[in-house]
Design a protein around this motif. Sequence first.
Motif, PDB file in Angstrom:
ATOM      1  N   TYR A 234      43.405  29.618  47.212  1.00 52.84           N
ATOM      2  CA  TYR A 234      42.985  30.427  48.361  1.00 52.84           C
ATOM      3  C   TYR A 234      43.944  30.105  49.502  1.00 52.84           C
ATOM      4  N   VAL A 235      44.546  31.131  50.055  1.00 52.05           N
ATOM      5  CA  VAL A 235      45.644  30.925  50.976  1.00 52.05           C
ATOM      6  C   VAL A 235      45.291  31.460  52.360  1.00 52.05           C
ATOM      7  N   MET A 270      43.957  34.123  45.913  1.00 52.84           N
ATOM      8  CA  MET A 270      43.036  34.778  46.862  1.00 52.84           C
ATOM      9  C   MET A 270      43.562  34.720  48.292  1.00 52.84           C
ATOM     10  N   HIS A 271      43.310  35.772  49.041  1.00 53.50           N
ATOM     11  CA  HIS A 271      43.632  35.814  50.478  1.00 53.50           C
ATOM     12  C   HIS A 271      42.704  36.836  51.114  1.00 53.50           C
ATOM     13  N   CYS A 272      42.252  36.562  52.338  1.00 55.81           N
ATOM     14  CA  CYS A 272      41.271  37.468  52.981  1.00 55.81           C
ATOM     15  C   CYS A 272      41.894  38.784  53.421  1.00 55.81           C
ATOM     16  N   VAL A 281      53.195  34.857  50.925  1.00 61.60           N
ATOM     17  CA  VAL A 281      53.214  34.870  49.456  1.00 61.60           C
ATOM     18  C   VAL A 281      54.290  35.864  49.007  1.00 61.60           C
ATOM     19  N   THR A 282      54.933  35.555  47.891  1.00 63.87           N
ATOM     20  CA  THR A 282      55.973  36.479  47.401  1.00 63.87           C
ATOM     21  C   THR A 282      55.325  37.728  46.793  1.00 63.87           C
ATOM     22  N   ASP A 283      56.092  38.812  46.761  1.00 67.02           N
ATOM     23  CA  ASP A 283      55.639  40.051  46.108  1.00 67.02           C
ATOM     24  C   ASP A 283      55.179  39.749  44.688  1.00 67.02           C
ATOM     25  N   GLU A 284      55.970  38.901  44.012  1.00 66.28           N
ATOM     26  CA  GLU A 284      55.706  38.613  42.598  1.00 66.28           C
ATOM     27  C   GLU A 284      54.287  38.080  42.380  1.00 66.28           C
ATOM     28  N   VAL A 285      53.855  37.155  43.226  1.00 65.80           N
ATOM     29  CA  VAL A 285      52.506  36.582  43.074  1.00 65.80           C
ATOM     30  C   VAL A 285      51.443  37.589  43.499  1.00 65.80           C
ATOM     31  N   LEU A 286      51.688  38.247  44.631  1.00 60.03           N
ATOM     32  CA  LEU A 286      50.673  39.176  45.151  1.00 60.03           C
ATOM     33  C   LEU A 286      50.469  40.371  44.218  1.00 60.03           C
ATOM     34  N   SER A 291      46.440  37.938  40.902  1.00 59.56           N
ATOM     35  CA  SER A 291      46.034  38.160  42.296  1.00 59.56           C
ATOM     36  C   SER A 291      44.747  38.975  42.315  1.00 59.56           C
ATOM     37  N   ILE A 292      43.703  38.430  42.968  1.00 57.09           N
ATOM     38  CA  ILE A 292      42.406  39.139  42.976  1.00 57.09           C
ATOM     39  C   ILE A 292      42.030  39.576  44.399  1.00 57.09           C
ATOM     40  N   VAL A 293      43.038  39.745  45.239  1.00 52.41           N
ATOM     41  CA  VAL A 293      42.771  40.061  46.655  1.00 52.41           C
ATOM     42  C   VAL A 293      42.073  41.415  46.849  1.00 52.41           C
TER      43      VAL A 293
END
Length: 316
Positions: A234-235, A270-272, A281-286, A291-293
């Motif tokens: 969670y970031v 996760m990020h709000c 965060v990099t595009d790759e991770v997001l 990624s469940i954002v």
Amino acid sequence: MNNFCNLSDIVDLKSTIKEAIDLKKNPLQFKVLGEGKTICLLFFNNSLRTRLSTQKAAQNLGLNTIVMNFGSEGWELEFEDGVIMSQNKSEHVKEAAKVISQYCDIIAIRAFASLTDKEKDETEIILTNFKKYARVPVINMESSLGHPLQALADAITIEEYKAVKKPKVVLSWVPHPKALPHAVANSFIEMMQLQDADFVLTHPKGYELNPEITKNSTIEYNQEKAFENADFIYVKNWSSYENYGQVLNTDASWMITADKMKFTNNAKFMHCLPVRRNVIVTDEVLDSEDSIVIEQANNRTYSAQIVLKKILENNG
Ligand code: SN0
């Protein structure tokens, strides 16, 4: 439930999370509960998810919604007692809260920390005064100190995605060019302390949050070490608490990358939101499967809806 200003206003957290997940299957099942009633959403700051998901939740319960942006549309309010109001503030919260209470059945408020006046922020001056003078229940849509609707959505999301009973959850500080509030991090920490989770907090030295909130949570200053075997990352960025509201460090080495995610146990990201790509965060991770954002943001509707439902049931 009468007011929802912080997580302690939830009586039975475990069953509330379960009820929210059930609501999701049939969101319109309590549509008559809010019939003929109105919620006023008051914004002193910007919003996307909070504004739309709270309206959506209200709509699912049959409530009418009135939205007002105080930052640009309302009279500038005075919150201090006994002030000679000869400057730019036109109206006192004493009148405003009582008047608004006549137009609606629930008041929801977004009022971020100033990040310049720690003492004032810690009194939650806007939320506290509305709660004091309003004659209807008050909901916190992010105050100086907390964002409990977000934390409830986060807990719902973790409950839905966890593969083990006690997941390892890491809250990581990340760099950001602006000074951001502590509210989201504070409420997430409080929520994790109430959950069955192996919770680790990681941030650079100098970014310690209020010790009254972090309490005995584990703090690991080495981000890679903190990530080992994590099930959820969670970031969130926050400004310094000690050097109140200051940006001490924008060290890009704290950004979340695919290489860092490799230290984890295929953790969910996760990020709000809103999130700044290639800063936080990099595009790759997001953009990855982990990624469940987007689903996390979807759960904002059900966290708001379960809170509204409980308030309506209590104030029928
Ligand atoms: C807010 C915060 O509390 O950090 C709201 C999060 C729900 N976030 C921001 O203000 C981000 C603004 C930006 O410019 O990135």
